[in-house]
Write a protein that holds these residues in place. Structure first.
Motif, mmCIF file in Angstrom:
data_model
loop_
_atom_site.group_PDB
_atom_site.id
_atom_site.type_symbol
_atom_site.label_atom_id
_atom_site.label_comp_id
_atom_site.label_asym_id
_atom_site.label_seq_id
_atom_site.Cartn_x
_atom_site.Cartn_y
_atom_site.Cartn_z
ATOM 1 N N THR A 119 -11.933 -9.126 -8.458
ATOM 2 C CA THR A 119 -11.455 -10.059 -7.289
ATOM 3 C C THR A 119 -12.016 -11.411 -7.386
ATOM 4 O O THR A 119 -12.053 -12.063 -6.423
ATOM 5 C CB THR A 119 -11.917 -9.125 -6.126
ATOM 6 O OG1 THR A 119 -13.229 -9.204 -5.981
ATOM 7 C CG2 THR A 119 -10.939 -8.028 -5.608
ATOM 8 N N ASP A 171 -4.669 -13.075 1.450
ATOM 9 C CA ASP A 171 -4.850 -11.606 1.515
ATOM 10 C C ASP A 171 -3.527 -10.869 0.660
ATOM 11 O O ASP A 171 -3.776 -9.667 -0.033
ATOM 12 C CB ASP A 171 -4.985 -10.834 2.674
ATOM 13 C CG ASP A 171 -6.300 -11.421 3.290
ATOM 14 O OD1 ASP A 171 -7.016 -12.127 2.582
ATOM 15 O OD2 ASP A 171 -6.751 -10.842 4.303
ATOM 16 N N ILE A 182 -3.476 -8.394 -2.552
ATOM 17 C CA ILE A 182 -3.027 -7.246 -2.564
ATOM 18 C C ILE A 182 -2.000 -6.840 -3.557
ATOM 19 O O ILE A 182 -1.744 -5.684 -4.173
ATOM 20 C CB ILE A 182 -2.765 -6.703 -1.094
ATOM 21 C CG1 ILE A 182 -4.091 -6.743 -0.303
ATOM 22 C CG2 ILE A 182 -2.196 -5.252 -0.900
ATOM 23 C CD1 ILE A 182 -3.829 -6.520 1.359
ATOM 24 N N ARG A 183 -0.963 -7.460 -3.528
ATOM 25 C CA ARG A 183 0.362 -7.336 -4.521
ATOM 26 C C ARG A 183 -0.179 -7.586 -5.825
ATOM 27 O O ARG A 183 0.316 -6.591 -6.684
ATOM 28 C CB ARG A 183 1.173 -8.434 -4.113
ATOM 29 C CG ARG A 183 2.041 -8.538 -2.722
ATOM 30 C CD ARG A 183 3.142 -9.351 -2.989
ATOM 31 N NE ARG A 183 2.570 -10.736 -2.986
ATOM 32 C CZ ARG A 183 2.461 -11.526 -1.747
ATOM 33 N NH1 ARG A 183 2.370 -11.076 -0.565
ATOM 34 N NH2 ARG A 183 1.990 -12.787 -2.149
ATOM 35 N N ARG A 235 -2.028 -4.082 -6.521
ATOM 36 C CA ARG A 235 -1.215 -2.949 -6.522
ATOM 37 C C ARG A 235 -0.252 -2.986 -7.941
ATOM 38 O O ARG A 235 -0.213 -2.048 -8.432
ATOM 39 C CB ARG A 235 -0.110 -3.162 -5.407
ATOM 40 C CG ARG A 235 -0.609 -2.559 -4.067
ATOM 41 C CD ARG A 235 0.435 -2.657 -2.738
ATOM 42 N NE ARG A 235 -0.013 -2.410 -1.660
ATOM 43 C CZ ARG A 235 0.516 -2.908 -0.453
ATOM 44 N NH1 ARG A 235 1.066 -3.882 -0.270
ATOM 45 N NH2 ARG A 235 -0.048 -2.376 0.616
ATOM 46 N N LEU A 274 -10.377 -5.397 1.225
ATOM 47 C CA LEU A 274 -8.917 -5.578 0.570
ATOM 48 C C LEU A 274 -8.653 -4.586 -0.576
ATOM 49 O O LEU A 274 -7.826 -3.852 -0.520
ATOM 50 C CB LEU A 274 -8.665 -6.962 -0.223
ATOM 51 C CG LEU A 274 -8.464 -8.245 0.925
ATOM 52 C CD1 LEU A 274 -8.431 -9.260 0.225
ATOM 53 C CD2 LEU A 274 -7.472 -8.031 2.080
ATOM 54 N N LYS A 324 -8.376 -1.245 1.115
ATOM 55 C CA LYS A 324 -7.028 -1.106 1.645
ATOM 56 C C LYS A 324 -6.180 -0.558 0.414
ATOM 57 O O LYS A 324 -5.149 0.622 1.056
ATOM 58 C CB LYS A 324 -6.486 -2.362 2.242
ATOM 59 C CG LYS A 324 -5.098 -2.213 2.680
ATOM 60 C CD LYS A 324 -4.592 -3.692 3.435
ATOM 61 C CE LYS A 324 -3.044 -3.595 3.757
ATOM 62 N NZ LYS A 324 -2.943 -2.795 4.883
ATOM 63 N N VAL A 325 -6.086 -1.020 -0.535
ATOM 64 C CA VAL A 325 -5.166 -0.348 -1.562
ATOM 65 C C VAL A 325 -5.564 0.814 -1.909
ATOM 66 O O VAL A 325 -4.584 1.723 -2.286
ATOM 67 C CB VAL A 325 -4.929 -1.462 -2.831
ATOM 68 C CG1 VAL A 325 -4.143 -0.980 -3.692
ATOM 69 C CG2 VAL A 325 -4.460 -2.740 -2.116
#
Length: 345
Positions: free
Chosen positions: A24, A38, A42-43, A46, A70, A73-74
């Motif tokens: 990141t 964000d 995230i994309r 993923r 972030l 979250k994934v």
């Protein structure tokens, strides 16, 4: 990892991971985080997981924990094999008198694990060499790090490594801290615009860590996408001190990359492959972490690693990158380029 002939790397005893991970660290995290998308991060994360990434490099200082959240979250939704996470400590002070004061390191680890939705960290990196006046906090921090490793909260202790932008005094400070802390892993920003520091006796950081039996994590290998052919004005502005030479510096970078493309081809992902593959071959025990802020660049990076580069190829790439560095210094005049280049990591 599609099409890669590269074998997994042993980062430390008990952890073998694919040689390419994600980070990141190439996203802009300054408060109030207006420049962060964000959804894009995230994309990208993923997509990297889909392509086989199982190693993630982040830090508590990126957005005051926002980057970690972030990632968390994934990770909560991830059904892939285990993902190994590296985070860092030593730059956020919070309400303490110093980032390393008292139980600050242990408390921050607890917050980091909560942010990441993880029970442990693969590596916890000491991100600053400042341990207070007279290194007053160093002994306690070392004790905390070793205790957290013994308890299984972290699996390895990390230390930030020097780059060519660092002074001789800072390089010597790193070498001294290695002996005091006994880290398992060294983390360093290294790329064609910001080489690793040459240690005393002319030894490379890669050779030094290999000799010591320490793992090596290389971050920012594409210099904010510049070495993959992406025209990143912010990164160029940092190189040039946001002066009037940004376009001239861009021309220097473009000219060098055009020379590489003339030899190796103009296909999508070619430049990313050269930057990543050369770094991985020069440091055969290292794991390299690329940024996830651009999911299309993630695709390029994870699809382009197949096929080794010859020694002649590696030498040619090194020569071109050296000329790019020299050209940027020349167009920036007498500005202290090397004092700023670390900001592009």
């Amino acid at each position: 990892m599609r099409g890669s002939d590269l074998r997994p790397r042993t980062l430390f005893s008990g952890l073998n991971v694919a040689p390419l991970g994600i980070s990141t660290g190439t996203t802009r995290w300054e408060f109030p985080y207006r420049n962060i998308d964000d959804g894009q991060v995230i994309r990208g994360f993923r997509r990297a997981i889909e392509l086989g990434a199982r190693f993630v490099d982040t830090a508590d200082a990126q957005g005051g924990g926002h980057a970690e959240r972030l990632i968390g979250k994934v990770l909560r939704e991830c059904r892939a094999d285990e993902v190994h996470v590296v985070s860092k400590v030593g730059r956020l002070r919070g309400s303490a008198v110093h980032p390393y004061a008292g139980p600050r390191v242990r408390h921050q680890l607890e917050q980091t694990l909560e942010n990441l939705y993880q029970e442990d960290l693969a590596v916890y990196v000491l991100d600053s060499y400042d341990f207070g006046a007279g290194d007053r906090y160093l002994g306690a921090v070392v004790a905390q790090m070793h205790a957290m490793r013994d308890l299984g909260q972290i699996r390895a202790i990390g230390l930030r490594g020097p780059t060519s932008a660092d002074s001789l005094e800072r390089v010597r400070r790193f070498l001294w801290l290695v002996e005091e802390i006994q880290p398992d892993v060294v983390w360093a920003q290294v790329n064609g615009l910001l080489p690793a520091a040459v240690l005393e006796g002319g030894e490379s950081l890669s050779d030094f860590t290999a000799k010591k039996g320490m793992g090596l994590v290389i971050a920012s290998p594409l210099a904010h996408g510049l070495l993959a052919g992406h025209h990143n004005r912010r990164a160029l502005g940092i190189l040039c001190g946001h002066g009037t030479c940004v376009e001239a510096a861009a021309a220097v970078v473009e000219r060098g990359l055009r020379e590489l493309a003339g030899r190796f081809g103009h296909g999508r992902g070619t430049l990313a492959r050269l930057a990543l593959r050369s770094r991985l071959q020069r440091s055969p025990h290292a794991v390299v972490a690329v940024g996830v802020a651009d999911e299309y660049l993630v695709d390029e990076c994870f699809a382009c690693l197949s096929g080794p580069l010859s020694e002649d190829d590696l030498t040619h790439i090194d020569d071109v990158l050296a000329r790019i560095r020299l050209g940027i210094q020349e167009v920036a005049g007498d500005r202290a380029v090397h004092e700023r280049v670390g900001g592009i990591g």
